[in-house]
Design an enzyme around this catalytic site. Sequence first.
Site, PDB file in Angstrom:
ATOM      1  N   HIS A   6      -7.193  -4.740  -0.945  1.00  0.00           N
ATOM      2  CA  HIS A   6      -6.397  -6.091  -1.124  1.00  0.00           C
ATOM      3  C   HIS A   6      -7.233  -6.761  -2.352  1.00  0.00           C
ATOM      4  O   HIS A   6      -7.085  -7.970  -2.470  1.00  0.00           O
ATOM      5  CB  HIS A   6      -6.567  -6.770   0.099  1.00  0.00           C
ATOM      6  CG  HIS A   6      -5.847  -6.123   1.246  1.00  0.00           C
ATOM      7  ND1 HIS A   6      -6.804  -5.445   1.923  1.00  0.00           N
ATOM      8  CD2 HIS A   6      -4.660  -5.925   1.798  1.00  0.00           C
ATOM      9  CE1 HIS A   6      -6.375  -5.152   3.026  1.00  0.00           C
ATOM     10  NE2 HIS A   6      -4.917  -5.119   2.881  1.00  0.00           N
ATOM     11  N   HIS A  35       0.906  -1.191   0.045  1.00  0.00           N
ATOM     12  CA  HIS A  35       0.053   0.021  -0.197  1.00  0.00           C
ATOM     13  C   HIS A  35       0.798   1.159   0.054  1.00  0.00           C
ATOM     14  O   HIS A  35       0.242   2.413   0.356  1.00  0.00           O
ATOM     15  CB  HIS A  35      -0.887  -0.022   1.218  1.00  0.00           C
ATOM     16  CG  HIS A  35      -1.776  -1.077   1.435  1.00  0.00           C
ATOM     17  ND1 HIS A  35      -2.705  -1.672   0.440  1.00  0.00           N
ATOM     18  CD2 HIS A  35      -1.857  -2.162   2.360  1.00  0.00           C
ATOM     19  CE1 HIS A  35      -3.067  -2.707   0.886  1.00  0.00           C
ATOM     20  NE2 HIS A  35      -2.694  -3.093   2.011  1.00  0.00           N
TER      21      HIS A  35
END
Lengths: 331, 331
Positions: A218, A56
């Site tokens: 995700h 991320h």
Amino acid sequence: MRKLINAPADVVADALRGLAAAHPSLRVDPDAGIVVRADAPRSGKVGLVSGGGSGHEPLHGGFVGYGMLDAACPGEVFTSPVPDQILAATTAVDGGAGVLHIVKNYTGDVLNFRMAAELAEDEDIEVASVVVNDDVAVEDSTYTAGRRGTGATLFVEKIAGALAEEGAELDAVAAVAREVNERSRSFGVALSPCTVPAAGQPTFELGEDEIELGIGIHGEPGRERVKTMPANEIVEASLTAIDTDMSLAGGELLVLVNGMGGTPLIEQYIAYAAASAWLSDHGATVVRPVVGPYVTSLEMAGVMISVCRLTPELTRLWDAPVETPALRWGR
Amino acid sequence: MRKLINAPADVVADALRGLAAAHPSLRVDPDAGIVVRADAPRSGKVGLVSGGGSGHEPLHGGFVGYGMLDAACPGEVFTSPVPDQILAATTAVDGGAGVLHIVKNYTGDVLNFRMAAELAEDEDIEVASVVVNDDVAVEDSTYTAGRRGTGATLFVEKIAGALAEEGAELDAVAAVAREVNERSRSFGVALSPCTVPAAGQPTFELGEDEIELGIGIHGEPGRERVKTMPANEIVEASLTAIDTDMSLAGGELLVLVNGMGGTPLIEQYIAYAAASAWLSDHGATVVRPVVGPYVTSLEMAGVMISVCRLTPELTRLWDAPVETPALRWGR
């Protein structure tokens, strides 16, 4: 799998070596998996620790520095950090005023941060925790009971970090973090999946002319899969979902139009143009716009919009000086 | 074509509307296609104008502001800006001390900037031009006689911008821009092609296990197509190509590891780790590292490495305060 990596098992450690080499303001331990401000611990200052799965970036390691986080503990890609790792970060930043854990709401993260907090308290470090759960797309998801924590994590880390830098006490820093979370909402859209290096296969499949509304960071399923739409309609669907959950009319907003990792900046600005127009048409004022890839999902193409209804105090804290690899102004 | 756009014909104007809405420090005219510092023209200050095809964001519009460019004129995607557009930008920033054109070496850009310079001189605006040609991959290419201008454009714009901000004269600003270009080299690698919205087809094809060494920023062919390699070897090939052209040993370097638009930050840091290690092994010192997507090619996956052999004066100018949408520090 087209990735600029050496081996799937080395991705996180290699990237941490790069972060260390590029940013002398950080103390990085690639083997222990922690990223710490070089000047930590600072006596009398509340320490801020965040973390979660890697993939991320710049979240969270890129937000370590003056006015924001004191440490980050990145897990393997899309995998929670382990309690020992979180404990090491907590210990490294404890200056005697306690430590705030900022935790995105994923079951593994919540459990491991809780365990680390208990271990830290055994060492007489006071720990408070704030769980970020800003994503309005779904109530429960693959990795979450309750809402997922996504783009608003940037807001929480910046604003709580500013208050901690001013010398506020742990209760106050935790309270402002919770306030930011409560006033923030996010919604994401995927135009492509992404591939976790260790898996070697995309996290999900999308048809050539399909997009996924309400995607998680995700690749967790979102609300619905629909035919490709123009950017204006993608943004409208996102802001409508947010507005239905928390009315935006009359708000003075901090707005993040966040690239998911594989979407170029030119498209992020197209999305911001649409967001700005939609918000203006619906009686909201953007007082602090942010455009860029801050909370990504590897090479996923897509965009997430996050908003926070500001107060004058939250605006002041957002504007306060910050100096981290990924966010830097005003010092 | 998975793109966050409305219509191919609206891509640049829509993105400029987003840039305008997000950055009140800029005066953007989406129809004329110019991005100007809100405080331009500044009397007695040399004006800096750059431009070129869109699709390389944040280059150039994201570099307009204090300490860097006074104006940018973005053409359509991968298409040179037209002379009238360049003239409008030149006129808008002329404060009586002359204007420097910073031009990447592509045939169309060079011709159109030259024509605009002649038109500006007809209006009694003194214009100097610097052509950036840092890419060592190929001597001539699809759109270029001589070497292509790529990542070092960031260095030229930042350093010349700093000197102009200090009040230097046009000759001196042009000279430092040329010096930076002469001391800089770049080499890029593509892991995927990109798609120009108006074309709707990828600029080239790559097999599942292929990469292209020496790629241009418009998908122009590079030196060779090879089997996928680990990141360390990709970086080694890139730095070896640069070092063969301009020896890096003993250098105090400004190094940019530049994501091409579709490559996530975690992979850019893996590449920086490799670059840092290779340079250290070859007797060079990185004194100013930069990691991020600054000179992109739409959603192309890949990385470009740019280096500049610094002098103490160039380092001082690189460090000088800058405040633009994409680069900001120290003010």
